[in-house]
Design an enzyme around this catalytic site. Structure first.
Site, PDB file in Angstrom:
ATOM      1  N   HIS A 185      -2.805   6.595   4.253  1.00  0.00           N
ATOM      2  CA  HIS A 185      -1.371   6.703   4.505  1.00  0.00           C
ATOM      3  C   HIS A 185      -0.867   8.045   3.970  1.00  0.00           C
ATOM      4  CE1 HIS A 185      -1.345   2.672   5.763  1.00  0.00           C
ATOM      5  NE2 HIS A 185      -0.635   2.091   4.828  1.00  0.00           N
ATOM      6  N   CYS A 212       0.807  -1.228   0.000  1.00  0.00           N
ATOM      7  CA  CYS A 212       0.000   0.000   0.000  1.00  0.00           C
ATOM      8  C   CYS A 212       0.838   1.275   0.000  1.00  0.00           C
ATOM      9  CB  CYS A 212      -0.953   0.000   1.194  1.00  0.00           C
ATOM     10  SG  CYS A 212      -0.195  -0.474   2.754  1.00  0.00           S
TER      11      CYS A 212
END
Lengths: 345, 345
Positions: free
Chosen positions: A242, A129
């Protein structure tokens, strides 16, 4: 290609659920959609576009007639079942880390290296990710002038540990408000009001497994075996996006203006940088979005080199996992599903 | 020196309160201790070591007979009152940013450049919090082999915005749990479950004022006018310890082992780095501590250079502000109050 029979493996996890959402939102055409999970969840119903889909138990016999497998299984279970799916003739898009660096497995971010998909031998790997989010932010720059090195500090959401991760942050916050001790299961330490500078195991050299992914996967995705990445990965008490502070050194210096112009046109990127409005990427804004938000672009002299520093945020569950995997499916089943902007060769 | 009459200006703020705590804990000798704040707080009592101290209103006439002033005033108020204190003969230790870069004002981290104190002309400046924490972490390395450049990403606690900052995070968490909208006052955006990549104003080049401090103040404190710092400063939903991911390039390469050996002996540093115990610096552990916690030391090749990456955490209110200021007082009033390890010349 005729309409495909698609299966999602690990439908009860955060990424599996989001794969289903993204298939609906992006109107991915399919002939049949099958959902698999462990025995515990078999028989449960999921309402999807007005009809009840029944979760089936994942077994070795479940791949007959399936064209495309979207796997959100954990590493161990993926290692057991995915080779069986390939033998059964499925094309597997795998979100685990186990095949990512295999030479005969394409590792794909569709905005960057969609053409690698055609070399698959049954498995196409979905990258890590934080790798996806960081690379989408810088790929258009690299395409213009190759990146020599990247120095990255990540601010990674609790959703990276799945539903257990988001539950743990919420539970700890409540426990602390009630004057209790926080329960620690999903992470090594309390994450509420804290930062944990460890994601994955730590090797002899002191690097965590997460910190090695951006360099190793980045080299493969960008077709740039000399890419040098220094990465510090940190878990933060944020739900699902994130963020990354990235400093870039290029083979030839790029100016701030050139970088901004490139980012405004970059596939998969939303450029946000307006100090007068206090506008820049933030994890809260980029949550539940598919674009990677990029901003805070600055140019700085270090010796004779010009470094470019930027800040990016992207939804870890969506573009960092589910959306990227579904985009890979689209690039297989839908003509012209991908951005038409130039990609890396 | 005879026992000093000490005044704390801005006693009702987070840093002022902590200055008082630190004076008690470190048993700083004093003849008299006076507490000043705005008119609103005048007359209130603070129990200190068994006696009630009464907060007085800060006025232009309040400095008579005071030897040492510890100022935790905001910039505007500091600009008005501190020159009056100096004229009245006080030695002022100022936590605001207004005098830090003045040539005739020493900017001091006692573990690094205590000897600069003797050049003061009435004012000694306390550096920025993230500057203090980052420099304590790297100063012992710089003393061994000069640092060429530092690339820093900060993870800064809400206490950097004072009591209003910590209250805002707690209030937002409760408001969100109750299903309401978070109230936003102290920061530009919601900080609960979010990150804000802006601390201070943003200039034309895109840098925030906070991001320029580490280079500008670092050059002065380390006596290193060529120090190059690239810094990204980010507010995180953590209460009171700042953390920093720092990548260092030195004039000559240092090995990981050399760096670890230096950090174990570094004044003001607690070295924590044990992957087998999942032990490394975290903001929760370094809160209410005076040492800067340093760990996650790694060595990486970038071209022909060896970069050293480390991670540090330090209490923003204590070592980042109050403790550092009180250490400066100690170095004036207490013989041998400072670490005896070698300092920068």
């Amino acid at each position: 290609m005729k309409k495909a029979k698609i299966a999602i493996l690990g439908i009860t996890g955060a990424v599996g659920q989001e794969m289903l959402n993204v298939i609906a939102e992006r109107q991915v055409p399919y002939a049949e959609l099958k959902l698999f999970a462990s025995k515990r969840s078999a028989g449960k119903k999921i309402n999807f576009q007005g009809q009840d889909l029944i979760i089936e138990e994942l077994t070795e016999d479940c791949f007959d007639g399936i064209d495309i497998v979207l796997s959100a299984l954990d590493d161990d279970i993926a290692r057991r079942f995915l080779p069986i799916a390939v033998k059964a003739g499925c094309i597997v898009i795998d979100n685990s880390s186990i095949y990512r660096l295999d030479d005969n497995v394409p590792l794909v971010v569709p905005e960057i290296n969609a053409s690698d998909i055609q070399n698959h031998e049954g498995i196409i790997a979905n990258p890590n990710c934080s790798t996806i989010i960081g690379l989408v932010a810088v790929a258009a720059l690299h395409r213009h002038t190759p990146i020599q090195s990247m120095i990255v500090a990540t601010y990674q959401a609790v959703s990276g540990a799945g539903v257990a991760g988001t539950n743990e942050l919420q539970t700890q916050i409540k426990e602390l408000l009630d004057g209790g001790q926080p329960t620690i299961n999903a992470f090594q330490h309390q994450i509420a009001y804290n930062l944990i500078p460890q994601i994955g195991g730590i090797n002899e050299a002191g690097d965590t497994s997460e910190e090695l992914k951006l360099q190793n996967e980045g080299r493969k995705i960008l077709h740039h075996p000399d890419l040098q990445v220094i990465c510090t990965c940190v878990r933060v008490p944020v739900m699902r996006s994130h963020s990354e502070a990235i400093t870039l050194f290029f083979e030839e210096n790029l100016s701030r203006e050139e970088v901004i112009a490139l980012l405004k046109e970059a596939p998969g990127v939303r450029y946000i940088d307006d100090p007068n409005q206090n506008a820049y990427p933030m994890p809260l804004d980029s949550s539940n979005q598919d674009l990677v938000y990029v901003g805070r672009v600055r140019e700085q002299k270090i010796g004779n080199q010009t470094a470019i520093t930027l800040w990016c945020c992207g939804d870890q569950v969506r573009k960092g996992a589910a959306t990227n995997a579904v985009q890979i499916v689209e690039s297989i089943v839908v003509e012209k599903a991908l951005p038409t902007k130039p990609r890396l060769q």
